[in-house]
Design a protein around this motif. Structure first.
Motif, PDB file in Angstrom:
ATOM      1  N   MET A   1       0.890  -1.077  -0.192  1.00 19.71           N
ATOM      2  CA  MET A   1      -0.005   0.062   0.073  1.00 19.71           C
ATOM      3  C   MET A   1       0.900   1.173  -0.270  1.00 19.71           C
ATOM      4  SD  MET A   1      -2.525   1.141   2.899  1.00 19.71           S
ATOM      5  CE  MET A   1      -1.653   1.292   4.405  1.00 19.71           C
ATOM      6  N   ALA A   2       0.613   2.061  -0.940  1.00 19.78           N
ATOM      7  CA  ALA A   2       1.213   3.467  -0.848  1.00 19.78           C
ATOM      8  C   ALA A   2       0.887   4.186   0.209  1.00 19.78           C
ATOM      9  CB  ALA A   2       1.022   3.915  -2.452  1.00 19.78           C
ATOM     10  N   LEU A   3       1.956   4.995   0.742  1.00 20.90           N
ATOM     11  CA  LEU A   3       1.609   5.903   1.630  1.00 20.90           C
ATOM     12  C   LEU A   3       1.659   7.322   1.072  1.00 20.90           C
ATOM     13  CD1 LEU A   3       3.755   4.584   4.516  1.00 20.90           C
ATOM     14  CD2 LEU A   3       1.320   4.372   4.411  1.00 20.90           C
ATOM     15  N   SER A   4       0.869   8.199   1.445  1.00 20.92           N
ATOM     16  CA  SER A   4       0.713   9.709   1.089  1.00 20.92           C
ATOM     17  C   SER A   4       1.378  10.515   1.946  1.00 20.92           C
ATOM     18  CB  SER A   4      -0.706  10.135   0.890  1.00 20.92           C
ATOM     19  OG  SER A   4      -1.573   9.211   0.229  1.00 20.92           O
ATOM     20  N   SER A   5       1.934  11.607   1.531  1.00 16.34           N
ATOM     21  CA  SER A   5       2.739  12.443   2.471  1.00 16.34           C
ATOM     22  C   SER A   5       2.639  14.117   2.031  1.00 16.34           C
ATOM     23  CB  SER A   5       4.313  12.303   2.342  1.00 16.34           C
ATOM     24  OG  SER A   5       4.791  12.427   1.310  1.00 16.34           O
ATOM     25  N   THR A   6       2.799  14.781   3.014  1.00 19.56           N
ATOM     26  CA  THR A   6       2.911  16.308   2.793  1.00 19.56           C
ATOM     27  C   THR A   6       3.840  16.735   3.723  1.00 19.56           C
ATOM     28  OG1 THR A   6       1.441  18.211   2.354  1.00 19.56           O
ATOM     29  CG2 THR A   6       0.866  16.874   4.278  1.00 19.56           C
ATOM     30  N   SER A   7       4.231  18.096   3.611  1.00 17.76           N
ATOM     31  CA  SER A   7       5.135  18.737   4.517  1.00 17.76           C
ATOM     32  C   SER A   7       4.251  19.726   5.338  1.00 17.76           C
ATOM     33  CB  SER A   7       6.364  19.336   3.784  1.00 17.76           C
ATOM     34  OG  SER A   7       7.026  18.433   3.379  1.00 17.76           O
ATOM     35  N   LEU A   8       4.549  20.210   6.415  1.00 19.52           N
ATOM     36  CA  LEU A   8       3.838  21.122   7.322  1.00 19.52           C
ATOM     37  C   LEU A   8       4.914  21.954   8.009  1.00 19.52           C
ATOM     38  CD1 LEU A   8       1.209  22.393   8.558  1.00 19.52           C
ATOM     39  CD2 LEU A   8       1.498  20.772  10.288  1.00 19.52           C
ATOM     40  N   ASP A   9       4.884  23.339   7.841  1.00 16.71           N
ATOM     41  CA  ASP A   9       5.857  24.223   8.546  1.00 16.71           C
ATOM     42  C   ASP A   9       5.335  24.354  10.005  1.00 16.71           C
ATOM     43  OD1 ASP A   9       8.117  25.567   9.071  1.00 16.71           O
ATOM     44  OD2 ASP A   9       7.461  27.380   8.016  1.00 16.71           O
ATOM     45  N   THR A  10       6.109  24.319  10.954  1.00 18.07           N
ATOM     46  CA  THR A  10       5.424  24.443  12.429  1.00 18.07           C
ATOM     47  C   THR A  10       6.422  25.219  13.101  1.00 18.07           C
ATOM     48  OG1 THR A  10       6.711  22.389  13.381  1.00 18.07           O
ATOM     49  CG2 THR A  10       4.701  21.848  12.146  1.00 18.07           C
ATOM     50  N   PRO A  11       6.211  25.444  14.603  1.00 16.21           N
ATOM     51  CA  PRO A  11       7.084  26.187  15.173  1.00 16.21           C
ATOM     52  C   PRO A  11       8.378  25.343  15.506  1.00 16.21           C
ATOM     53  CG  PRO A  11       4.869  26.584  15.868  1.00 16.21           C
ATOM     54  CD  PRO A  11       4.787  25.533  14.914  1.00 16.21           C
ATOM     55  N   VAL A  12       8.459  24.094  15.392  1.00 18.07           N
ATOM     56  CA  VAL A  12       9.633  23.468  15.775  1.00 18.07           C
ATOM     57  C   VAL A  12      10.265  22.613  14.633  1.00 18.07           C
ATOM     58  CG1 VAL A  12       8.818  22.694  18.050  1.00 18.07           C
ATOM     59  CG2 VAL A  12       7.987  21.309  15.927  1.00 18.07           C
ATOM     60  N   GLY A  13       9.943  23.494  13.421  1.00 18.72           N
ATOM     61  CA  GLY A  13      10.546  22.927  12.202  1.00 18.72           C
ATOM     62  C   GLY A  13       9.562  22.259  11.047  1.00 18.72           C
ATOM     63  N   LEU A  14      10.037  22.044  10.060  1.00 17.14           N
ATOM     64  CA  LEU A  14       9.370  21.462   8.861  1.00 17.14           C
ATOM     65  C   LEU A  14       9.115  20.016   8.942  1.00 17.14           C
ATOM     66  CD1 LEU A  14       7.950  22.009   6.041  1.00 17.14           C
ATOM     67  CD2 LEU A  14      10.118  21.362   5.046  1.00 17.14           C
ATOM     68  N   LEU A  15       7.828  19.775   9.284  1.00 15.88           N
ATOM     69  CA  LEU A  15       7.645  18.171   9.536  1.00 15.88           C
ATOM     70  C   LEU A  15       7.208  17.490   8.196  1.00 15.88           C
ATOM     71  CD1 LEU A  15       5.887  18.805  12.986  1.00 15.88           C
ATOM     72  CD2 LEU A  15       8.250  17.836  12.494  1.00 15.88           C
ATOM     73  N   THR A  16       7.379  16.144   8.144  1.00 12.04           N
ATOM     74  CA  THR A  16       6.736  15.311   6.920  1.00 12.04           C
ATOM     75  C   THR A  16       5.558  14.585   7.657  1.00 12.04           C
ATOM     76  OG1 THR A  16       8.652  15.441   5.630  1.00 12.04           O
ATOM     77  CG2 THR A  16       7.160  13.743   5.200  1.00 12.04           C
ATOM     78  N   LEU A  17       4.480  14.739   7.045  1.00 14.25           N
ATOM     79  CA  LEU A  17       3.401  13.886   7.699  1.00 14.25           C
ATOM     80  C   LEU A  17       2.980  12.684   6.618  1.00 14.25           C
ATOM     81  CD1 LEU A  17       0.946  17.032   8.489  1.00 14.25           C
ATOM     82  CD2 LEU A  17       2.510  15.865   9.802  1.00 14.25           C
ATOM     83  N   VAL A  18       2.709  11.444   7.165  1.00 11.44           N
ATOM     84  CA  VAL A  18       2.580  10.280   6.177  1.00 11.44           C
ATOM     85  C   VAL A  18       1.374   9.558   6.784  1.00 11.44           C
ATOM     86  CG1 VAL A  18       3.875   8.445   5.400  1.00 11.44           C
ATOM     87  CG2 VAL A  18       5.293  10.274   6.143  1.00 11.44           C
ATOM     88  N   ALA A  19       0.614   9.241   5.818  1.00  8.78           N
ATOM     89  CA  ALA A  19      -0.676   8.559   6.096  1.00  8.78           C
ATOM     90  C   ALA A  19      -1.144   7.516   4.982  1.00  8.78           C
ATOM     91  CB  ALA A  19      -1.794   9.377   6.351  1.00  8.78           C
ATOM     92  N   GLY A  20      -1.765   6.442   5.599  1.00  2.45           N
ATOM     93  CA  GLY A  20      -2.165   5.540   4.488  1.00  2.45           C
ATOM     94  C   GLY A  20      -3.739   5.604   4.711  1.00  2.45           C
ATOM     95  N   GLY A  40       8.986   2.993   3.299  1.00  2.00           N
ATOM     96  CA  GLY A  40       8.848   2.625   1.863  1.00  2.00           C
ATOM     97  C   GLY A  40       8.363   3.652   1.174  1.00  2.00           C
ATOM     98  N   PRO A  41       7.959   3.688  -0.161  1.00  2.00           N
ATOM     99  CA  PRO A  41       7.639   4.684  -1.242  1.00  2.00           C
ATOM    100  C   PRO A  41       6.524   5.652  -0.561  1.00  2.00           C
ATOM    101  CG  PRO A  41       7.013   2.663  -2.269  1.00  2.00           C
ATOM    102  CD  PRO A  41       7.714   2.513  -0.921  1.00  2.00           C
ATOM    103  N   LEU A  42       6.720   6.941  -0.684  1.00  2.00           N
ATOM    104  CA  LEU A  42       5.767   8.091  -0.463  1.00  2.00           C
ATOM    105  C   LEU A  42       5.116   8.621  -1.681  1.00  2.00           C
ATOM    106  CD1 LEU A  42       7.458   9.412   2.988  1.00  2.00           C
ATOM    107  CD2 LEU A  42       5.805   7.564   2.743  1.00  2.00           C
ATOM    108  N   ALA A  43       3.998   8.957  -1.555  1.00  2.00           N
ATOM    109  CA  ALA A  43       3.274   9.729  -2.745  1.00  2.00           C
ATOM    110  C   ALA A  43       3.195  11.056  -2.086  1.00  2.00           C
ATOM    111  CB  ALA A  43       2.116   9.085  -3.254  1.00  2.00           C
ATOM    112  N   ASP A  44       3.370  12.113  -2.822  1.00  4.92           N
ATOM    113  CA  ASP A  44       3.204  13.594  -2.297  1.00  4.92           C
ATOM    114  C   ASP A  44       1.586  13.701  -2.522  1.00  4.92           C
ATOM    115  OD1 ASP A  44       3.513  15.914  -1.430  1.00  4.92           O
ATOM    116  OD2 ASP A  44       3.814  16.859  -3.346  1.00  4.92           O
ATOM    117  N   GLU A  45       0.737  13.968  -1.605  1.00  2.00           N
ATOM    118  CA  GLU A  45      -0.799  13.890  -1.718  1.00  2.00           C
ATOM    119  C   GLU A  45      -1.248  14.603  -0.647  1.00  2.00           C
ATOM    120  OE1 GLU A  45      -4.513  11.052  -1.727  1.00  2.00           O
ATOM    121  OE2 GLU A  45      -2.649  10.089  -2.105  1.00  2.00           O
ATOM    122  N   PRO A  46      -0.873  16.261  -0.720  1.00  7.20           N
ATOM    123  CA  PRO A  46      -1.233  16.984   0.340  1.00  7.20           C
ATOM    124  C   PRO A  46      -2.693  17.010   0.675  1.00  7.20           C
ATOM    125  CG  PRO A  46      -0.536  18.126  -1.558  1.00  7.20           C
ATOM    126  CD  PRO A  46      -0.439  16.766  -1.942  1.00  7.20           C
TER     127      PRO A  46
END
Length: 170
Positions: A1-20, A40-46
């Motif tokens: 199953m491919a996982l989706s990811s996006t980036s989020l700028d926060t007060p503690v830095g840029l975080l990468t969020l990953v979800a299935g 594994g592989p991540l698909a950019d899917e904000p």
């Protein structure tokens, strides 16, 4: 199953969020080595619904209006690791626990070092609050985001916990 990811700028830095489709799988720090949380592989899917809800809740957390996360979680790890990570979810906002306390909580009082190792591999930082786990003396110990970020999160939560409780659903 491919996982989706996006980036989020926060007060503690840029975080990468990953979800299935089953929930949030990871919140990664900028310098996370791929071996800490193998995904594994991540698909950019904000626009993924779990990622959108995670963004909303993290923004509310950093604004001081959310203390308990409700985003669905999809921990990927060993049964022992999952026990530790589930125990992290019971640590109240603004409080800390020691590795020994977590080991006792999961019924493995002699597994303090193993709890530390599992805590270090927690894939869902902040929401599964591994930053709230400290040494038996209260000393700040390892954290994937760095000790300075751990200190900052703990100070933020202590200060925010002195404010009135936010309205439900915050």
């Amino acid at each position: 199953m491919a996982l989706s990811s996006t980036s989020l700028d926060t007060p503690v830095g840029l975080l990468t969020l990953v979800a299935g489709n089953d929930g949030l799988a990871a919140i990664l720090w900028p310098d996370d080595p791929p071996s800490r949380v193998p995904l594994g592989p991540l698909a950019d899917e904000p626009g993924h619904p779990v990622l959108l809800e995670t963004e909303r809740q993290l923004r509310a957390y950093f604004a001081g209006t959310l203390r308990v996360f409700t985003v669905p979680l999809a921990f990927r790890g060993t049964p022992f690791q999952k026990d530790v990570w589930e125990a992290l979810l019971t640590i109240p906002f603004g409080e800390t626990r020691s590795y020994a306390q977590i080991a006792r909580q999961i019924g493995r009082p002699a597994a303090v070092r193993a709890v530390g190792a599992a805590n270090g591999r927690n894939p869902i930082s902040i929401i599964a609050p591994c930053h709230r786990v400290v040494g038996s003396t209260g000393a700040l110990t390892g954290f994937a985001g760095g000790i300075a970020v751990k200190r900052r999160l703990l100070e933020f939560e202590r200060e925010a916990s002195l404010a009135p409780e936010p309205a439900p659903g915050g």
